[in-house]
Write a protein that holds these residues in place. Structure first.
Motif, short mmCIF file in Angstrom:
data_model
loop_
_atom_site.label_atom_id
_atom_site.label_comp_id
_atom_site.label_asym_id
_atom_site.label_seq_id
_atom_site.Cartn_x
_atom_site.Cartn_y
_atom_site.Cartn_z
N TYR A 24 -2.15 -16.28 0.00
CA TYR A 24 -1.99 -15.05 -0.68
C TYR A 24 -3.06 -14.22 -0.81
N GLU A 25 -4.02 -14.96 -1.34
CA GLU A 25 -5.39 -14.34 -1.58
C GLU A 25 -6.11 -13.78 -0.41
N ARG A 57 -4.28 -12.80 2.33
CA ARG A 57 -3.45 -11.67 2.65
C ARG A 57 -3.93 -10.28 1.80
N LEU A 58 -3.90 -10.60 0.67
CA LEU A 58 -4.15 -9.47 -0.38
C LEU A 58 -5.64 -8.94 -0.16
N LEU A 109 -9.93 -11.43 -7.70
CA LEU A 109 -9.97 -12.74 -6.98
C LEU A 109 -11.22 -12.81 -6.11
N LEU A 137 1.48 -4.72 2.14
CA LEU A 137 2.12 -5.87 1.93
C LEU A 137 3.34 -5.83 1.19
N ARG A 152 -10.62 -11.28 -13.28
CA ARG A 152 -9.49 -12.01 -13.32
C ARG A 152 -9.34 -12.66 -14.81
N LEU A 156 1.08 -9.91 -8.06
CA LEU A 156 -0.60 -9.99 -7.88
C LEU A 156 -1.17 -10.24 -8.98
N ARG A 157 -0.78 -10.13 -10.47
CA ARG A 157 -1.20 -10.66 -11.59
C ARG A 157 -0.82 -11.90 -11.83
N LEU A 193 -10.36 -6.55 -5.61
CA LEU A 193 -11.40 -6.29 -6.64
C LEU A 193 -10.67 -6.04 -8.02
N TYR A 194 -9.60 -5.46 -7.75
CA TYR A 194 -8.86 -5.13 -9.20
C TYR A 194 -8.13 -6.28 -9.82
N ALA A 195 -7.87 -7.33 -8.63
CA ALA A 195 -7.21 -8.42 -9.39
C ALA A 195 -8.08 -9.44 -9.65
N SER A 206 -5.43 -7.09 3.13
CA SER A 206 -4.74 -5.89 3.32
C SER A 206 -5.38 -4.60 2.64
N ASN A 207 -5.95 -4.95 1.37
CA ASN A 207 -6.74 -3.95 0.43
C ASN A 207 -7.87 -4.70 -0.15
N SER A 210 -5.98 1.02 -5.52
CA SER A 210 -6.66 -0.02 -5.97
C SER A 210 -5.53 -1.15 -6.80
N MET A 253 -13.98 -5.09 -14.21
CA MET A 253 -14.21 -4.71 -12.44
C MET A 253 -15.67 -4.32 -12.14
N GLN A 310 -9.85 -3.21 -2.13
CA GLN A 310 -9.93 -2.47 -3.52
C GLN A 310 -8.86 -3.50 -4.45
N ALA A 311 -7.60 -3.79 -3.98
CA ALA A 311 -6.66 -4.50 -4.88
C ALA A 311 -7.21 -5.99 -5.28
#
Lengths: 533, 347
Positions: free
Chosen positions: B217-218, B220-221, B234, A374, A351, A382-383, B230-232, B224-225, A368, A330, B227-228
């Motif tokens: 999906y990407e 929406r994610l 995408l 959602l 990813r 998510l993963r 970045l974490y995922a 929505s966040n 995070s 990250m 940070q998430a």
């Protein structure tokens, strides 16, 4: 002469209420129902002046609901409340503050961009109208001295360590003349020294005839600080006992209704092969820039092999966040190298790291690791949303997503009434379990777990640690970042100590000297300690 | 304390939410009627007139349909950008940019009508997307707030269209419009053209695409966040750019449909503030792309009512006041929908 910890604890005389003094707070037969959930039922709680009263219970045991009722956020469906012996209904948080009840939440409610002085005076009737910054800062200085809570009035909250932020929160509550101070897991974010200072401040506070309600999961700490302990389970009160009559084991049993053993989990299963020589992931003199004045990493060299648990000890805020971000792709490096299976990885790409089998339980799951607004289903996938069965040729299948979410929830033993509801409606413990299970599914090579047990109760911590051991036994490498030394000692094969973004040393977890880890957490290098001995 | 009391719930039941919305609209109309009555007008007669004029004749329905169409496009534009957390205040400018580009093709590219229409459509999409390009890149790469940049781009587009339609592109004998554009979107119900069914279909397709694609999906994610996202890991920036450009293209398409289907000329004041009303349409739709169709219909009815009221000597400000009142009361209604009456167990 150095002070022993014991000498710091006892000298304040205990406050003895006169006979016949009514309790500061008396809650009788409190019940609170949410749709489909009994949050509290038939709960009694009596807090005497001069008392530190611990409230103990698993996640979802009803502690938060009870405190939300006491602080006027919720109205009870049944039962009554007496403050100083007089029946009182607290219709709003403002009324609770007026009645002298103040709470410091686990997640601080400070304005990051404001200074300490501004935060103290925000929304306070006694704030002088049109006061300039120096006036507010001077007033804050006076308050800080009066309550013996050291702060920097002109510093912005975003620049403060968590320990300092907590002092600001407490000062804010005390400035509003709170007589009952409620602390929700106050030591979760503190160093041992900060926790000792906090305990001393709490002792001084109750010595004036005030009271503290102390919510915690740490049993030893509860025994150390509190006078009486009330245990909740499933929304009901199990017992209230004098702390002197309690044991850690007994409390744990009351909390979860069964015996809990926290023990050495380093034993490998029978027949497990020796550790492979080639590390899954290694850092070689890795450096990174920090964000927002945070500590950056400096020349960090670490390696973790398959089937090994590498513990990362250190006081929170010493580069742990940056380290976990670097390890999971990250955050890019500004110097040095990151190697996966011996191959240098040029680009930080979360990813790609996940695809390579690196899972990540982030330290702040709601911020995070999840998208709070959602649905549970959307968060659970998510993963794996970008591969079959959830996605194929660019198409996303809600039905397959739901099926995957169900299986993750089942593995996590979390009961979810409605997968379409926002994930923020779940309790913190259940969120953590879902994230852990989601990450374990992809962490075939390495799991980076940052504070996996933070905010969890004993039962949930054990489940979490069992997950981690399970994964290690399956041959994955684990990097466990934690502030619980006991947890690190129970699980890790080796422990690296982080201080201001640098590794002070890596210790093999055999006959480890806790004192030495403590010194390293404080900034002494392993080599220097050896030289001194 | 009585045996019942109000309790706030974290989520609103859909039925109650809908009821609260309808209640808010009715209440807004009642308040407007009361104010009108106080000024000496006869609200009952006016209301009857509005309803009969809107729904009682083919003309009324045609007018309504012609108003709904651009509102669906601009509403979709704003709602789509909101999906990834961006506020597109610039639908007005993108609408004009799309209309301008489509008009340029329609006026100056002498090709057969079907081809001309198709090229106009492409021009409209590209024009709208180009108009949001700078705000998009500024947001994606420099974190410049798109709320302000998209708004500022509006004035450039509006004044630009005024300039060409009163200056270089002005038709002989006309004051402030271009010549009639030869290519027209075919009509199917009086003056109502296929732009309306196309807009409704587009809303359905977009909603379906967002719910049923990996891309959706990407979005929406990331919306929505961040940070998430970045974490995922995408590609959040690429998604942001794609969605914002698509939002601009939608508004631009609305501008193309307006000139090719309804107005047939490029002129200043082409957009009846459709771009700004699109913001309200999107907010009323609460993030639902299909909901945009319904909130656009409501908005069109109010606009139409305003035009009718104007013929009765009332000013256009009346309409603005009514729309403002509806938005205000809807916001209150949305909050109230979270409350339910529960039996007080203490009693």
């Amino acid at each position: 002469m150095p002070e022993s910890p014991d000498a710091m604890m006892s000298p304040i005389p205990r406050f003895m209420p006169l006979p016949g003094t009514p309790p500061l707070v008396e809650m009788k037969g409190i019940a609170k129902y949410f749709p489909g959930v009994v949050a509290n039922e038939d709960v009694d709680l009596t807090v005497m002046p001069g008392e530190i009263h611990a409230l103990l219970g698993e996640n979802g045991a009803g502690k938060s609901t009870l405190m939300n009722i006491l602080t006027g956020i919720y109205q009870p469906d049944k039962g009554e409340m007496l403050i100083d012996g007089y029946a009182k209904s607290l219709a709003s948080p403002l009324q609770a503050i007026a009645a002298g009840i103040g709470m410091v939440h686990q997640h601080f409610k400070l304005v990051q961009a404001f200074t300490v002085a501004e935060n103290i005076h925000l929304g306070w009737a006694e704030t002088p109208i049109g006061a300039s910054a120096p006036v507010l800062e001077a007033r804050t200085e006076v308050l800080a001295r009066r309550f013996n809570l050291e702060t920097r009035p002109s510093a912005r909250v975003s620049e403060l360590s968590t320990g300092e932020q907590q002092r600001v929160e407490i000062l804010k509550v005390l400035a509003r003349k709170a007589r009952i101070l409620i602390l929700d897991e106050p030591t979760a974010v503190l160093t041992p020294a900060e926790a000792r200072a906090l305990f001393a401040a709490l002792r001084a506070f109750v010595a004036e005839g005030h009271a503290v309600i102390f919510i915690s999961h740490k049993l030893e700490e509860v025994l150390e600080i509190s006078d009486r302990i009330t245990v909740l389970r499933g929304g009901r009160k199990v017992a209230t006992q004098d702390a002197a009559d309690c044991t850690v084991k007994g409390l744990a049993r009351m909390m979860v209704g069964r015996d809990i053993v926290l023990a050495d989990m380093r034993a490998r299963p029978q027949g497990a092969g020796p550790l492979a020589a080639m590390p899954v992931l290694a850092l070689d003199k890795a450096s990174t820039d920090g964000s927002g004045g945070a500590v950056a990493l400096k020349d960090v060299t670490l390696a973790v092999r398959p089937g090994e648990i590498l513990g990362i000890a250190g006081v929170a805020g010493n580069g742990q966040r940056e380290l976990s971000q670097v390890l999971t792709g990250m955050r890019p490096l500004s110097g040095g190298q990151l190697l996966i299976d011996g191959q240098a990885v040029a680009k930080a790409d979360a990813r790609a790291f996940a695809k390579a089998g690196i899972g990540h339980i982030p330290e702040d799951r709601l911020k995070s690791g999840l998208a709070p607004a959602l649905s549970v289903a959307a968060n659970a996938v998510l993963r794996e949303y970008d591969k079959p069965p959830v996605s194929a040729r660019g198409m996303f299948s809600p039905r397959a997503a739901l099926a995957l979410a169900r299986s993750i929830a089942e593995a996590a033993a979390v009961a979810i009434p409605d997968f379409a509801m926002p994930v923020r409606n779940l309790s913190g413990g259940n969120q953590q379990r879902l994230v852990a299970r989601r990450e374990m599914r992809i962490a075939s090579r390495l799991l980076v777990a940052a504070y996996p047990s933070r905010g969890l109760d004993v039962g949930a911590i054990n489940t979490m640690l069992r997950y981690i051991v399970e994964l290690r036994d399956a041959g994955a490498a684990i990097i466990l970042i934690s502030e619980e030394l006991e947890e690190l000692l129970n699980l890790s094969d080796r422990i690296a100590v982080l201080h201001e973004g640098e590794v002070m040393g890596v210790l093999d977890n055999d006959h480890i000297d806790i004192e030495r880890i403590g010194l390293m957490m404080g900034g002494q290098r392993q080599a220097d300690i050896k030289a001194a001995v | 304390m009585g045996p019942y009391r109000l309790q706030r719930f974290p989520s609103a039941a859909p039925g109650i939410a809908l009821l609260a919305r309808l209640g808010a609209i009715v209440l807004a109309l009642l308040i407007s009627a009361l104010v009108l009555a106080l000024t000496g007008a006869k609200p009952g007669a006016l209301a009857l007139q509005v309803v009969t004029a809107s729904f009682g004749s083919q003309f009324g329905l045609e007018d309504l349909g012609l108003l709904v169409t651009p509102l669906i496009f601009t509403g979709l534009s704003v709602a789509l950008a909101l999906k990834i957390g961006a506020w597109n205040i610039g639908a007005e400018g993108q609408f004009y940019a799309g209309a301008f580009a489509a008009s340029a093709v329609g006026l100056f590219l002498p090709v057969a009508e079907p081809l001309s229409l198709f090229l106009m459509l492409l021009a409209g999409l590209v024009g709208g997307a180009l108009w949001i390009l700078i705000p998009t890149l500024a947001r994606a790469y420099a974190e410049v707030n798109e709320l302000i940049t998209t708004l500022l781009m509006n004035f450039v587009a509006v004044l630009g269209v005024y300039y060409v339609s009163t200056g270089p592109w002005r038709a002989k004998g006309a004051n402030s419009t271009t010549a009639r554009i030869p290519a027209e979107i075919p009509e199917f119900f009086g003056s109502l053209h296929w732009g309306l069914p196309a807009a409704v279909l587009l809303a359905l397709l977009l909603a379906l695409a967002l719910a049923r694609s990996r891309f959706g999906y990407e979005v929406r994610l990331a919306g929505s966040n961040p940070q998430a996202a970045l974490y995922a890991g995408l590609p959040a920036r690429r998604r942001l750019i794609a969605v914002m450009l698509a939002a601009g293209a939608l508004a631009g398409l609305g501008g193309m449909v307006e000139v090719a289907g309804t107005v047939h000329r490029l002129q200043g004041g082409l957009s009846n503030s459709y771009g700004y009303l699109g913001i309200m349409v999107a907010v009323l739709a609460r993030g639902s792309l299909v909901g945009v169709v319904f909130s656009a219909a409501l908005m069109a009815f109010i606009l139409n009512a305003g035009i009718i009221l104007q013929t009765q000597g009332l000013t256009t400000s009346t309409v603005l006041a009514v729309t403002g009142l509806i938005l205000f009361l809807t916001a209150i209604g949305d909050e109230l929908a979270h409350y339910r009456l529960v039996r007080d167990a203490r009693a």
